[in-house]
Motif scaffolding. Structure first.
Motif, PDB file in Angstrom:
ATOM      1  N   GLU A 180      20.565  35.779  29.776  1.00 45.11           N
ATOM      2  CA  GLU A 180      19.633  36.018  30.876  1.00 45.11           C
ATOM      3  C   GLU A 180      20.382  36.159  32.208  1.00 45.11           C
ATOM      4  N   LEU A 181      21.378  35.320  32.424  1.00 45.99           N
ATOM      5  CA  LEU A 181      22.156  35.393  33.662  1.00 45.99           C
ATOM      6  C   LEU A 181      22.879  36.730  33.775  1.00 45.99           C
ATOM      7  N   LEU A 182      23.437  37.197  32.678  1.00 43.03           N
ATOM      8  CA  LEU A 182      24.118  38.494  32.691  1.00 43.03           C
ATOM      9  C   LEU A 182      23.131  39.627  32.950  1.00 43.03           C
ATOM     10  N   GLU A 183      21.937  39.523  32.389  1.00 40.80           N
ATOM     11  CA  GLU A 183      20.899  40.539  32.616  1.00 40.80           C
ATOM     12  C   GLU A 183      20.477  40.538  34.087  1.00 40.80           C
ATOM     13  N   GLU A 184      20.311  39.343  34.666  1.00 37.34           N
ATOM     14  CA  GLU A 184      19.960  39.258  36.087  1.00 37.34           C
ATOM     15  C   GLU A 184      21.052  39.884  36.948  1.00 37.34           C
ATOM     16  N   ALA A 185      22.304  39.624  36.614  1.00 34.36           N
ATOM     17  CA  ALA A 185      23.423  40.209  37.363  1.00 34.36           C
ATOM     18  C   ALA A 185      23.401  41.729  37.259  1.00 34.36           C
ATOM     19  N   ARG A 186      23.141  42.218  36.074  1.00 35.11           N
ATOM     20  CA  ARG A 186      23.065  43.671  35.870  1.00 35.11           C
ATOM     21  C   ARG A 186      21.930  44.274  36.697  1.00 35.11           C
ATOM     22  N   ARG A 187      20.798  43.614  36.757  1.00 32.78           N
ATOM     23  CA  ARG A 187      19.667  44.114  37.540  1.00 32.78           C
ATOM     24  C   ARG A 187      19.986  44.114  39.042  1.00 32.78           C
ATOM     25  N   ARG A 188      20.694  43.071  39.503  1.00 30.78           N
ATOM     26  CA  ARG A 188      21.090  43.051  40.916  1.00 30.78           C
ATOM     27  C   ARG A 188      22.026  44.208  41.227  1.00 30.78           C
ATOM     28  N   TRP A 189      22.955  44.506  40.317  1.00 31.02           N
ATOM     29  CA  TRP A 189      23.868  45.634  40.529  1.00 31.02           C
ATOM     30  C   TRP A 189      23.103  46.947  40.554  1.00 31.02           C
ATOM     31  N   LEU A 190      22.156  47.107  39.650  1.00 34.37           N
ATOM     32  CA  LEU A 190      21.360  48.336  39.632  1.00 34.37           C
ATOM     33  C   LEU A 190      20.566  48.487  40.926  1.00 34.37           C
TER      34      LEU A 190
END
Length: 159
Positions: A24-34
């Protein structure tokens, strides 16, 4: 279900919970980058549209001849701003990811310690092993990650 199965289940759930929270943390990081990339792209599109409007609205040869020089400076400023925004986003993203990771690790530690403590109390275990489990449950997560902290956050004690 006997107590051994219950303890194994509790430990497995703690491990799976840690893995899921990490994902989940990695997904949140990916969404912030997007989101950051989307903002930069939107700004780039708006600035390109403004430059095209200047080209379209050029009233004479002089204003048309000045466009490339002005566009070069704007492009340079735009690139610097984009790099600054990316650096800010990287720092923010890394900070959020590390904070979330520490929380997930602390939760995993508590849940694992609880599973081991319950198992320890349910079966005969040597006193030394009991002390080790108790001590492990008390170690703060920050002690695990401190060697990777920035130099100004590390303790002064030698390693």
């Amino acid at each position: 279900m006997d107590s051994h199965d219950h303890h194994a289940l509790a430990l497995t759930k703690a491990n799976l919970g840690f893995g899921l929270r990490t994902a989940e943390l990695l997904e949140e990081a990916r969404r912030r980058w997007l989101a950051t990339c989307g903002q930069l792209l939107d700004q780039d599109i708006d600035e390109t549209a403004a430059e095209l409007a200047q080209l379209r609205d050029a009233a004479d040869w002089r204003s048309l001849a000045d466009l490339p020089a002005r566009a070069g400076w704007r492009l340079l400023n735009r690139e610097v701003a984009a790099w600054q925004a990316a650096a800010r986003a990287a720092i923010s993203n890394q900070t959020a990811l590390l904070a979330g990771g520490q929380q997930a690790l602390a939760q995993w530690q508590r849940e694992s310690a609880a599973a081991f403590t319950t198992a320890r109390n349910a079966m005969p275990v040597q006193a030394g092993f009991r002390e080790l489990l108790s001590a492990w449950a008390q170690v703060p997560v920050a002690a695990w990650v401190e060697p990777h902290a920035p130099p100004e956050q590390r303790s002064a004690s030698p390693r």
